[in-house]
Design a protein around this motif. Sequence first.
Motif: not given
Length: 760
Positions: A639-662
């Motif tokens: 969590l300290l490294v990647f952070g948490a982001y709000e998505t429609p499903e809830g909070y998640t670790y990290f979101n990197y569309p540039g790597f195809g991980i959305t």
Amino acid sequence: MLRPERMSKVSVAGSKGVMPTVIERIHELNLVHLSDYDGSWQGFDNGNPIEGADDASEKLVTVRALESSLELSEDDTAPGTIDDDWEARLERIRTRINELDDRRGELREQLRDVEERIDRVAPFAELGIDLDLLGGYESVDVLVGEGSVSDVEAALDSADEIRAYETFTGGDVVAVVAEPTEDADTDALVDDALVGIEFARHPVPETEQSPEDYVAELEAERDEIEGELDEIDAELADIKAKEGSFLLRVEEELTIEVQRAEAPLRFATSDRAFIAEGWIPADEYERFVEGLRDAVGDSVEIEQLEIADYEEHEHGAEAHTGSGGDDGDGNGGEPSADSETEQPAQRKAATDGGTRQSGQGKGAVTMDEEPPVILNNLTPAKPFELLVKMVSQPKYSELDPTLLIFLTYPFAFGFMIGDIGYGILYMLMGWGAWKIFDSDAGKAVGTIGIWAGAFTILFGWLYDDIFGIHMSDVGLGFIPLAGTLDKGLQATDWAIFWIIFSIAFGLIHLNAGLILGFINELGHSVKAAVYERLSWILAMNGLFVWIFSLHMVEQKPDFIVGTTEEAVLYDFMGFAGLPEIVGIIGLVAFFAGSALVAVGEGIAGIFEIPAWAFGHVLSYLRMVAVLLAKGGMAFAVNLLVFGAYETPEGYTYFNYPGFGITEISGYEYAELTPEFVGLVHAGDGPLVSAIAIVGAVLVFVFGHILVLLLGITAAGIQMLRLEYVEFFQKFYQGGGEEYDPFGHEDREEATSTSAQPQAD
């Protein structure tokens, strides 16, 4: 596997003329765990060492002293050879090493003296005053030392016997020149004035040289001494390289010679005969007999006095003739000096060839003791013998828990950590320990680490975790069975399920211990087995059968039994609870077991019922605590490294569309506000972003190293506690004697054996 190797008590008797040959062959066979004669038989005493024992012992002490001087180890040398003139060669080596050692001692003493003089003159070099100017005065007092200049001057100002003074400083060093008043005594004038303040005096060296020249001269002398010491060390290293293998070989041969020469101290001997007894593995008896017959033929009488049962081992203290009655000479079974030569035949007739179970037949075991123990485990389980021996060697009469520790310890460790990344590192650490350490214990620790790491990988695969990140989050969700289980950090149902799982594991583990204890007790007392073990089996299992039954279901927590939404077992496994009648039977078993406890152990046993029947099982909840704690720590690092982001499903670790991980499931924390972007996104601009990314890498690496190490102390030690305190308490006593055969293992053979991956 649960029993040690079966042991056989053997006896060898014959005339003293063949005793040296018998000792030599027994030593070569390396089979017999010798029994010590206690001096209780009439006409027989402990034997005397064979001639030459003192000389061999003296030479052995010499060799070991030389090895110590050379700092010699087996790893530094190859197997050596011994020539006919080895004693002369040994004497030459001893003489030269002693000369070098004595000279080295003298030089080291000189070196210490020189270094002390350098240390003493160093403060004077800081002053920059010639040494001859600091002494030899009659009208003034001069003193040099270290202390506070202001404190020194204040003390001198207040001294009535000092008319005038001058101070000189250099670094921390202070020189004081003081003139006394007319009626003052110049002896220790300044010393008396400085009483009460912190001042370390330095004696003035007796030399006419300047401090710098004096230090330079001393340093040159020091360099010369160090050079000579280096030459001595080089010569000793050369002797070590050339003669090390020879010394180790001599030590090995002398050790064998001393062992053989001192063996009669453990025998029963008279003027013309000897009797020796000892233990061997029962299946080695034929090889033992053949080995002795090849050496001395029929000159000795060999008997197998007993094959020891696994029950409590008890013998009578009867005479060595074996009948327990008259020996044919009217001596009531005690051999006389006049009948020594006939004893082997008498003993053979008395025992009818002698192979028997303990407690059967008329033969007697006279040197009475517990059989030594050779643990008999499957090869994969052998390293776990170390964990048993850390408590104590099992007795011959009790069950060996090594196999059960092998089945439970790595399994529970893997369950508590459950991470592929950590498991790989644990296996690498175990492999490293196995490669580095040469001892059996070191290799056992390494192998245990490998097993623990393997189960950590297995559970990490089922948990879908690699360094706290779900494999499905990084494109590895296609792996079969990955994610079958969940640690329960966010899924409450899973956390509750693991609580019930830990209780079930504890019940199985404790029942295994109680059953082993029941079997151990049954060997010598049915009453003790019932009152001390069966009682607790009934009480503990009856209580938990009732807890997991539908009897009085309304009064039990919803998550244990029932068909409600909170009933985890019903939700996961379709198990609503045991039938009500089974619960009633369990309750009856609980009260029956408690009654047996009360009868067998009295009032004290009644007070132990809550702990033994309930508390010890709950101790296994620590497994869930470690599981959630280590999973939570790994999550916090990520969590300290990647952070948490709000998505429609809830909070998640990290979101990197540039790597195809959305779309990443991660660990959802709906209450986490505001969202934390993590160190990898904390930067604003190229420089700050680079610093933030470096910080993120450091936090990720060192954070997971911390979790890795804490996993060893938490999961490893907590499971050891469950093994030793909860499990062993139900059956284990220990205190057995380890099998130590009279003989010697060849260095080359021992070296090849130590390369095996398991501890033997």
